[in-house]
Each structure stands twice: as structure tokens, then as C-alpha cells.
Design a protein around this motif. Structure first.
Motif, mmCIF file in Angstrom:
data_model
loop_
_atom_site.group_PDB
_atom_site.id
_atom_site.type_symbol
_atom_site.label_atom_id
_atom_site.label_comp_id
_atom_site.label_asym_id
_atom_site.label_seq_id
_atom_site.Cartn_x
_atom_site.Cartn_y
_atom_site.Cartn_z
ATOM 1 N N SER A 26 1.827 9.669 -6.032
ATOM 2 C CA SER A 26 2.090 11.128 -5.767
ATOM 3 C C SER A 26 3.454 11.102 -6.533
ATOM 4 O O SER A 26 3.582 12.622 -7.272
ATOM 5 C CB SER A 26 3.209 11.132 -4.310
ATOM 6 O OG SER A 26 3.573 11.665 -3.612
ATOM 7 N N ARG B 7 1.110 4.326 -2.996
ATOM 8 C CA ARG B 7 0.717 5.571 -2.564
ATOM 9 C C ARG B 7 2.298 6.526 -2.982
ATOM 10 O O ARG B 7 2.265 7.396 -3.656
ATOM 11 C CB ARG B 7 0.800 6.003 -0.751
ATOM 12 C CG ARG B 7 -0.160 5.346 -0.430
ATOM 13 C CD ARG B 7 -0.854 6.246 0.841
ATOM 14 N NE ARG B 7 0.223 5.793 2.194
ATOM 15 C CZ ARG B 7 0.008 4.295 2.775
ATOM 16 N NH1 ARG B 7 -0.558 4.087 2.750
ATOM 17 N NH2 ARG B 7 1.465 4.039 3.541
ATOM 18 N N TRP B 8 3.508 5.834 -3.191
ATOM 19 C CA TRP B 8 4.469 6.635 -3.461
ATOM 20 C C TRP B 8 4.856 6.948 -4.950
ATOM 21 O O TRP B 8 4.971 7.885 -5.590
ATOM 22 C CB TRP B 8 5.354 6.189 -2.737
ATOM 23 C CG TRP B 8 5.951 6.078 -1.455
ATOM 24 C CD1 TRP B 8 5.778 6.821 -0.183
ATOM 25 C CD2 TRP B 8 7.356 5.313 -1.199
ATOM 26 N NE1 TRP B 8 6.406 6.740 0.468
ATOM 27 C CE2 TRP B 8 7.635 5.384 0.089
ATOM 28 C CE3 TRP B 8 7.556 4.633 -1.170
ATOM 29 C CZ2 TRP B 8 8.204 5.020 1.410
ATOM 30 C CZ3 TRP B 8 9.420 3.597 -0.095
ATOM 31 C CH2 TRP B 8 9.735 3.701 1.254
ATOM 32 N N LYS C 86 0.051 -1.637 -0.214
ATOM 33 C CA LYS C 86 0.179 -0.085 -0.553
ATOM 34 C C LYS C 86 0.531 1.355 -0.150
ATOM 35 O O LYS C 86 0.437 2.233 -0.807
ATOM 36 C CB LYS C 86 -1.307 -0.230 1.091
ATOM 37 C CG LYS C 86 -1.941 -0.805 1.176
ATOM 38 C CD LYS C 86 -2.556 -0.626 2.409
ATOM 39 C CE LYS C 86 -4.004 -2.049 2.501
ATOM 40 N NZ LYS C 86 -4.639 -1.699 3.812
#
Length: 309
Positions: free
Chosen positions: A14, A10-11, A6
Motif C-alpha cells: 500500500s 500489505r502495508w 502478511k
């Protein structure tokens, strides 16, 4: 392992968002996203507890990705060096971010992880309240040379250059002049972390550290350093605030600790000098449980300059 996946997702999201802004020419937004992601990566790379169980090699790779993000961000903020670290170079890191757990090739760029100071997580410092005076009182008993080595590069700070001007938009420069503390002379390697937060304590701009203070005398620590706020005033959200966290090194504990903090709200953004009150740690970014540090007339002294194009 599911939590790690997860986090990697997210990284990657982004990273994609930042590079999209970059490719669209939305440079201010790209710089913001690069800095925020770099900071997350740096913290994970330096984590000692490592709940996500990254190996040391993986941490080094994560740290190097953070460095590349900072290099691209710096290139975007310089009118003469936007080609120093190109977007097409940065995009070579995308498969590495997606597959950090299995990546085993040589890193494509000759860079080193950005060093971070060891900062206690919010709440941890509350357990040290009763040790503060004892430790601060003992500081200075020996030569600074006898203290444990600090993180390389921590002395210079992480200040960012002024944003490009935009028609009708206002830039804010805050000069941190000095801070008043009863034990100012005993603080080792003091510096101030400046951040802009919304009402929920979320970063609205990259966080900046001042260099270590220029001098200490009586009840004051002097900085005399300019902070360029990394968002135009008109773009700051309603209820935002600018925070100033005073930090210093504790040789006995071998880490950097927050001693106190101050903040200014949007209606306090005005040209000229001002003083703001100091509050007890831990830093309350939501501004709901504030306790003054002292009843004495000791403040953070600032000077604001507003520049409108």
C-alpha cells in the motif's frame, strides 16, 4: 507470526502504491492511499487487544509512520506547502515499514502518533443495546470535569480541505446542520463520522470526523459544519453511499459509542437542503439489514453544495 508478516507485506504494498501515485503526480489518488493506509496503521497502533503482538515501542513507531503519511497528504492538498513534508522524506520510512519487528533505531522525524478514539468494532455494540437507555439517562448527573479524560485532540475533529478543482469534475460539500434525537441534551461530546463506502462497505475516500457539536437544544444536536467529500462525484463508483455515524462518549464505559447512523445514495446527490432517516446501530455499510431508529419525525438535516469547474 505469519499473520504479522502478511500484514507488513500489505502495508508495504500500500505504501509503494501511494508513493508511486505521488511520484507520478496523481495527487488525488496518492492522498486517498495515504489516508487509508494511515487509518489502518493508527488502528493497529492503538489496539488494546493487540492480537498481532506488537510491542509498545513498535506501536509507537507504527503510529509515527501514520503521522508522516498524514503530513505528506496534507502537504499535497495545500498549494503553498507541498515541500513541507517531501516525498523523498517519506520514502525514508520504507525500510522501517518492511522491518518494523526488528527496527530499533531512533525514528528519523520528530513526530507523534495521531490519537484515535476508542471505537468498538462492528457487532460489539450490539451487546450494549440494553445498557443504552440506562447510561444515557444517567448522563448529566455530575460535572463534565468528573468524567475520565478524553483522547487529546479528539474535540477538534479530522476534517479535510476541499480537493483541487478539475475541468468537468464536480466537487461536493455537505453541511451537517443538525440531528434530531429524543435525548439530544444528554449526549456527551457528540460528533459525526463521515465515510464514503462502496456496496461491499469498502472505503472509497478517507474517513472524516466532525468537531464535537457546537450546541444542543431540545431534541436537536447542532453541528453546522462543512464536509468536503474527498473524491469528485463523477469518480464515485456505482452503488456507493455516504454514511454519517453519530457517536458520543459514555463515561461509565469510558469509550466512544455509535448511537445511530444515516446514509445518502448517489441519486440523492443534489444541491440544496435535505433530511435523511436515522437507523439503529450497528452501522450496516452494506445496507442489507436496516432498522429505523425511531418512528418519530427525527432526522439528520443536511445541505448539499455542488461545485463544477
Amino acid at each position: 507470526m505469519a499473520e504479522v508478516q502478511k500484514m507488513l507485506q500489505r502495508w508495504h504494498a500500500s505504501f509503494s502504491k501511494a508513493t508511486d501515485f505521488d511520484s507520478w503526480g496523481q495527487l488525488v489518488e496518492a492522498v486517498d492511499e495515504y489516508h487509508i493506509l494511515a487509518r489502518h496503521l493508527q488502528k493497529e497502533a492503538q489496539s488494546q487487544t493487540n492480537p498481532n503482538e506488537f510491542t509498545e515501542d513498535q506501536k509507537k513507531t507504527i503510529g509515527k509512520i501514520a503521522t508522516c503519511l498524514e503530513l505528506r497528504s496534507a502537504a499535497l492538498q495545500s498549494s503553498q506547502s507541498q515541500d513541507d513534508f517531501k516525498l523523498e522524506d517519506l520514502k525514508k520510512l520504507e525500510p522501517i515499514i518492511k522491518n518494523i519487528l526488528t527496527y530499533n533505531k531512533e525514528f528519523p522525524f520528530d513526530v507523534q502518533p495521531v490519537p484515535l478514539r476508542k471505537i468498538l468494532a462492528p457487532g460489539e455494540e450490539e451487546n450494549l443495546e440494553f445498557e443504552e437507555e440506562e447510561e444515557d439517562g444517567a448522563v448529566g448527573a455530575g460535572s463534565p470535569d468528573s468524567f475520565p479524560a478524553r483522547v487529546p485532540g479528539a474535540i477538534e475533529g479530522t476534517l479535510l480541505p476541499r480537493l483541487p478543482s478539475e475541468p468537468g469534475m464536480t466537487l461536493l460539500t455537505i453541511r451537517i446542520e443538525k440531528i434530531g434525537l429524543k435525548d439530544a441534551g444528554q449526549c456527551i461530546d457528540p460528533y459525526i463520522t463521515v465515510s464514503v463506502k462502496d456496496l461491499n462497505g469498502i472505503d472509497l475516500t478517507p474517513v472524516q470526523d466532525t468537531p464535537v457539536a457546537s450546541r444542543k437544544e431540545d431534541t436537536y444536536v447542532h453541528f453546522n459544519v462543512d464536509i468536503e467529500i474527498q473524491k469528485h462525484v463523477e469518480k464515485l463508483t456505482k452503488g456507493a453511499a455516504i454514511f454519517f455515524e453519530f457517536k458520543h462518549y459514555k463515561p461509565k464505559k469510558r469509550f466512544t459509542s455509535t448511537k445511530c447512523f444515516a446514509f445518502m445514495e448517489m441519486d440523492e446527490i443534489k444541491s440544496g437542503s435535505m433530511v435523511i432517516e436515522l437507523y439503529k446501530k450497528p452501522t450496516d455499510f452494506k445496507r442489507k439489514k436496516l432498522q429505523l431508529l425511531t418512528k418519530k419525525p427525527l432526522y439528520l438535516n443536511l445541505h448539499q453544495t455542488l461545485l463544477k469547474d
